[in-house]
Write an enzyme that holds these catalytic residues in place. Structure first.
Site, PDB file in Angstrom:
ATOM      1  N   PRO A  81       0.806  -1.230   0.000  1.00 16.83           N
ATOM      2  CA  PRO A  81       0.000   0.000   0.000  1.00 16.83           C
ATOM      3  C   PRO A  81       0.834   1.272   0.000  1.00 16.83           C
ATOM      4  CG  PRO A  81       0.041  -0.974   2.196  1.00 16.83           C
ATOM      5  CD  PRO A  81       0.800  -1.898   1.316  1.00 16.83           C
ATOM      6  N   CYS A  82       2.108   1.151   0.313  1.00 17.00           N
ATOM      7  CA  CYS A  82       2.941   2.344   0.415  1.00 17.00           C
ATOM      8  C   CYS A  82       4.294   2.029  -0.174  1.00 17.00           C
ATOM      9  CB  CYS A  82       3.059   2.729   1.889  1.00 17.00           C
ATOM     10  SG  CYS A  82       3.828   4.309   2.176  1.00 17.00           S
TER      11      CYS A  82
END
Lengths: 398, 79, 77
Positions: free
Chosen positions: B16-17
């Site tokens: 997600p990052c």
């Protein structure tokens, strides 16, 4: 004869990996860390230096004091890696032989890649840059401050957001907030990469009058006109410009033909092996994994690499995988912070910024030197079902 | 089915990052005109985020394929 | 020696760094010389409490473990 393990890089990843390897293998291994300066930086501290809240001395320590006694430290640059021959050539002319290699070489900043960046902007991604920015902020009497990103990937995705929050608070404390404007130039269509985190922080940004310009990827700076331009074709005027510079892998990685076009190492997301090489591992900022470049990433990867190498040395199948675990604080100023915790299977669910997480970040900052590099905070292993690791082991033993 | 000749592939599933869009922006910045960049993403937001940036930055979406647990985008760097 | 515990904190199930953070917050309300007892299940807490006591000069009077629960007794300086 003890296995020779060479770790390139004495940052958080390399230091922790070396200590864990020495602890796990004892006399079965000779562990050597190679670092160009022998000085270990606590990089999350740069932000505080830039804002005049900390001294550079707090952030830098002699690497020798962080390593177990039996780990050798060679203070030299690595200039060429020969993966098939199992050697590393050093800058001063010597060379090291290795049976296992850990690449914890991190990232380097490429300020010169963006026209006008050096003359026209400031930064906080190195101690020098943070000190320069601190001096500039002392001189600053009010005006428009833009904070932007001039290269992707970059270390610590929360940092630009943290910086605008802490900067806004700093300007208020100095009594020049009324005369100033702070705007975050985000490369994305929101403040931060993780959508839930953006939803949590954007209302605070609005409340504090911090502007947000979206889809602004810095391409060029005009230091005379005080204008910054984006890839997307827009321009913005500034009085003070703070930029995250482009990042690349280290020179030695590219020169050795191991990295991709930007010098990042092709790395397996679970086993952390480089290009399917059984005995070469990469960690932290140096990999090409589209995962956060953060200290916590290296912190959680280190036990996996140590465990895998220990297994190989002992002749057993490596079983530990890296599950993508990352943990980052996001300071929002006013004594509040949130936390981003996630892994490959679990997306983050950041809490509303609060004092608890601000305190946690503050404590982490203070306790880092006594705990993290030495491996005193154990990584909690998670139960895993049979995964790619087992396939690798089968292949290795075939 | 795809016939796109991919020059760079980014598997951002479960990451997600900094996320699929950032990884794509990075690949566009690093790449050369004509590159065909493939991004695999398991995150829902990419389905709107990626086309939104492509439109603004002036590149081309060659293909979007929805698999059971992820989406596959192929983008051409136009300029 | 007075081993009267002024406060007991049940921090079981919390992971690093929450056990130490909550303890630090609770300690602020204590007087000098008073004792706090913290119960945690996170193995990381052992290192955290030691490091924190070293840096803050609070005394780690006792540290024991039984059935996966770590018990720390700390005296506020």
């Amino acid at each position: 004869m003890p296995a020779r393990v060479v770790v390139l890089g004495g940052g958080v990843g390399g230091t922790l990996a070396a200590n864990l390897l020495a602890k796990q293998l004892g006399r079965d291994a000779k562990v050597t860390v190679v670092d160009p300066t022998g000085m270990h930086h606590y990089q999350p501290g740069y932000l505080y230096v830039a804002l005049g809240q900390a001294n550079g001395r707090w952030l830098v320590r002699d690497e020798r004091t962080l390593l177990r006694r039996e780990v050798e430290l060679v203070i030299d640059g690595a200039v060429r890696i020969h993966p098939d021959a199992g050697t590393v050539q050093l800058e001063r002319g010597g060379s090291l032989e290795w049976d296992y290699l850990v690449l914890a070489t991190g990232a380097r900043l490429m300020h010169e890649q963006i026209p006008g960046l050096v003359e026209g902007s400031f930064g906080f991604y190195s101690l020098d840059d943070a000190q320069r920015l601190r001096e500039e902020l002392r001189r600053f009497r009010g005006g428009r401050i833009l904070v932007g990103v001039a290269g992707i990937p970059y270390k610590c995705p929360p940092a630009p957001v943290e910086f605008v929050f802490m900067l806004e608070e700093h300007l208020r404390k100095r009594g020049i907030r009324e005369r100033s404007e702070v705007t975050l130039l985000s490369p994305l269509n929101r403040a931060f990469t993780i959508e839930q985190a953006s939803k949590v922080v954007q209302p605070f940004m609005e409340e504090r009058g911090i502007g947000l310009t979206t889809f602004f990827n810095v391409e060029e700076v005009d230091p005379q006109a005080h204008v910054v331009s984006s890839l997307e074709g827009e321009k913005a005027e500034y009085d003070l410009l703070v930029l995250i510079p482009p990042h690349h892998g280290q020179q030695v990685i590219s020169d050795s033909g191991l990295g991709d076009v930007s010098g990042w190492l092709p790395t397996d997301r679970y086993t952390l092996q480089v290009q399917d090489r059984e005995r070469v591992f990469a960690m932290g900022d140096a990999t090409n994994l589209p995962i956060s470049k953060s200290g916590s990433t290296a912190h959680f990867e280190a036990p996996v690499i140590a465990s895998r190498i220990a297994s190989l040395v002992r002749g057993t199948a490596p079983k530990t995988n890296y599950g993508g675990r990352v943990m980052c604080f996001l300071e929002t100023g006013n004594r509040k912070a949130t936390v981003l915790r996630f892994d490959y299977e679990h997306p983050p669910t950041p809490p509303q910024p609060n004092l608890l997480w601000h305190s946690a970040k503050w404590m982490f900052n203070r306790m880092y030197w006594e705990t993290v590099p030495q491996g005193r905070i154990p990584d909690l292993p998670k139960a895993r079902e049979k995964g790619p690791d087992d396939e690798h082991a089968d292949r290795a033993n075939a | 089915m795809t016939t796109a000749n991919v020059t760079r592939s980014i598997d951002a599933r479960g990451m997600p990052c900094p996320g699929p869009l950032m990884s794509l922006i990075g690949a566009i910045r690093e790449g050369t005109v004509g590159d065909m960049i493939e991004v695999l993403s398991s995150d829902e937001g990419s389905k709107t985020d990626i086309p939104a940036w492509i439109a603004k930055a002036g590149h081309e979406i060659v293909e979007v394929v929805q698999e059971p647990d992820h989406a596959r985008f192929v983008i051409r760097k136009v300029r | 020696m007075n081993m009267q515990i002024a406060r007991t904190l049940d921090l079981k199930g919390l992971s690093c760094p929450l056990p130490i953070v909550k303890t630090a917050q609770a300690m602020r309300e204590l007087g000098s010389g008073e004792l706090v007892e913290a119960l945690a299940t996170d193995p990381g807490a052992v290192a955290d409490f030691r490091a924190w006591c070293t840096s803050t000069k609070n005394e780690l009077v006792e540290q024991t473990e039984a059935d996966g629960v770590y018990r720390f007794v700390i005296r506020k300086k």
